[in-house]
Scaffold this motif. Structure first.
Motif, PDB file in Angstrom:
ATOM      1  N   ALA A  86      -0.105  10.878  -9.070  1.00 14.37           N
ATOM      2  CA  ALA A  86      -1.575   9.919  -8.793  1.00 14.37           C
ATOM      3  C   ALA A  86      -2.528  10.860  -8.653  1.00 14.37           C
ATOM      4  O   ALA A  86      -2.640  11.902  -8.282  1.00 14.37           O
ATOM      5  CB  ALA A  86      -1.191   9.232  -7.574  1.00 14.37           C
ATOM      6  N   ARG A  87      -3.641  10.254  -9.107  1.00 14.33           N
ATOM      7  CA  ARG A  87      -4.756  11.002  -9.180  1.00 14.33           C
ATOM      8  C   ARG A  87      -5.694  10.143  -7.994  1.00 14.33           C
ATOM      9  O   ARG A  87      -5.594   9.277  -7.538  1.00 14.33           O
ATOM     10  CB  ARG A  87      -5.872  10.535 -10.505  1.00 14.33           C
ATOM     11  N   PRO A  88      -6.761  10.879  -7.258  1.00 16.72           N
ATOM     12  CA  PRO A  88      -7.619  10.462  -6.327  1.00 16.72           C
ATOM     13  C   PRO A  88      -8.344   9.234  -6.758  1.00 16.72           C
ATOM     14  O   PRO A  88      -8.687   8.986  -7.649  1.00 16.72           O
ATOM     15  CB  PRO A  88      -8.596  11.392  -6.190  1.00 16.72           C
ATOM     16  N   GLY A  89      -8.151   8.231  -5.922  1.00 18.53           N
ATOM     17  CA  GLY A  89      -8.873   6.811  -6.183  1.00 18.53           C
ATOM     18  C   GLY A  89      -7.579   5.801  -6.741  1.00 18.53           C
ATOM     19  O   GLY A  89      -7.793   4.719  -6.962  1.00 18.53           O
ATOM     20  N   ASP A  90      -6.402   6.350  -7.285  1.00 21.43           N
ATOM     21  CA  ASP A  90      -5.207   5.593  -7.943  1.00 21.43           C
ATOM     22  C   ASP A  90      -4.856   4.575  -6.834  1.00 21.43           C
ATOM     23  O   ASP A  90      -4.925   5.045  -5.704  1.00 21.43           O
ATOM     24  CB  ASP A  90      -4.276   6.056  -8.491  1.00 21.43           C
ATOM     25  N   GLU A  91      -4.462   3.465  -7.074  1.00 22.08           N
ATOM     26  CA  GLU A  91      -3.758   2.644  -6.296  1.00 22.08           C
ATOM     27  C   GLU A  91      -2.619   1.889  -6.782  1.00 22.08           C
ATOM     28  O   GLU A  91      -2.517   1.780  -7.824  1.00 22.08           O
ATOM     29  CB  GLU A  91      -4.716   1.405  -5.478  1.00 22.08           C
ATOM     30  N   HIS A  97       0.949  -1.285   0.006  1.00 25.56           N
ATOM     31  CA  HIS A  97       0.089   0.068   0.305  1.00 25.56           C
ATOM     32  C   HIS A  97       0.927   1.332  -0.019  1.00 25.56           C
ATOM     33  O   HIS A  97       0.227   2.327  -0.221  1.00 25.56           O
ATOM     34  CB  HIS A  97      -0.932   0.004   1.089  1.00 25.56           C
ATOM     35  N   TYR A  98       2.013   1.161   0.321  1.00 31.69           N
ATOM     36  CA  TYR A  98       2.918   2.363   0.286  1.00 31.69           C
ATOM     37  C   TYR A  98       3.017   2.923  -1.028  1.00 31.69           C
ATOM     38  O   TYR A  98       3.478   2.106  -2.024  1.00 31.69           O
ATOM     39  CB  TYR A  98       4.162   2.221   1.156  1.00 31.69           C
ATOM     40  N   ILE A  99       2.942   4.199  -1.189  1.00 30.49           N
ATOM     41  CA  ILE A  99       3.274   4.786  -2.879  1.00 30.49           C
ATOM     42  C   ILE A  99       4.448   5.713  -2.578  1.00 30.49           C
ATOM     43  O   ILE A  99       4.329   6.648  -1.748  1.00 30.49           O
ATOM     44  CB  ILE A  99       1.901   5.549  -3.235  1.00 30.49           C
ATOM     45  N   PRO A 100       5.429   5.388  -3.351  1.00 34.03           N
ATOM     46  CA  PRO A 100       6.877   6.389  -3.169  1.00 34.03           C
ATOM     47  C   PRO A 100       6.276   7.731  -3.834  1.00 34.03           C
ATOM     48  O   PRO A 100       5.403   7.942  -4.861  1.00 34.03           O
ATOM     49  CB  PRO A 100       7.429   5.533  -4.080  1.00 34.03           C
ATOM     50  N   ALA A 101       7.091   8.812  -3.300  1.00 31.25           N
ATOM     51  CA  ALA A 101       6.856  10.238  -3.628  1.00 31.25           C
ATOM     52  C   ALA A 101       7.021  10.509  -5.098  1.00 31.25           C
ATOM     53  O   ALA A 101       6.033  11.273  -5.356  1.00 31.25           O
ATOM     54  CB  ALA A 101       7.872  10.885  -2.840  1.00 31.25           C
ATOM     55  N   VAL A 102       7.723   9.707  -5.719  1.00 32.41           N
ATOM     56  CA  VAL A 102       7.783  10.150  -7.262  1.00 32.41           C
ATOM     57  C   VAL A 102       6.545   9.615  -8.100  1.00 32.41           C
ATOM     58  O   VAL A 102       5.900  10.281  -8.863  1.00 32.41           O
ATOM     59  CB  VAL A 102       8.824   9.541  -8.030  1.00 32.41           C
TER      60      VAL A 102
END
Length: 105
Positions: free
Chosen positions: A64-69, A54-59
């Motif tokens: 990312a858009r709202p709802g992206d995973e 679940h962690y998303i890197p800063a780059v």
């Protein structure tokens, strides 16, 4: 037996520098987060697995858009199913759900 475990999150930070007319893509690993886990090794592994999923890197988060995973080896069928069934991802950065010092207090 309860012990203190840490979940460490590292990111590959890329910087592009120009030297002598050539673009150099410099990669550097940076410690992005540390999370203290008060519990067993199995609990620490569960938190580390949750972070990996679940962690998303800063780059990536910048784009990312709202709802992206994050796509973690999901098939198209699983992605469509999760888009319809799962709640939207939280707006704040990933943190462990339990077993941190703050959760224990």
């Amino acid at each position: 037996m309860t012990a203190e475990w840490y979940v460490l999150i590292e990111e590959d930070t890329r910087v592009t520098e120009r030297a002598d007319g050539v673009d150099l893509k410099l990669h550097r690993w940076k410690l992005a987060g540390t999370h203290l886990i008060n519990g067993t090794e199995a609990q620490a592994k569960a938190v580390a697995e949750d972070a990996a999923l679940h962690y998303i890197p800063a780059v990536l988060a910048r784009h990312a858009r709202p709802g992206d995973e994050p796509a973690r080896q999901k098939s198209l069928k699983d992605r469509l199913r999760s888009a319809l069934e799962d709640p939207p991802p939280p707006a704040k950065p990933w943190t462990p759900k339990a077993w941190t010092r703050e959760a224990q207090a």
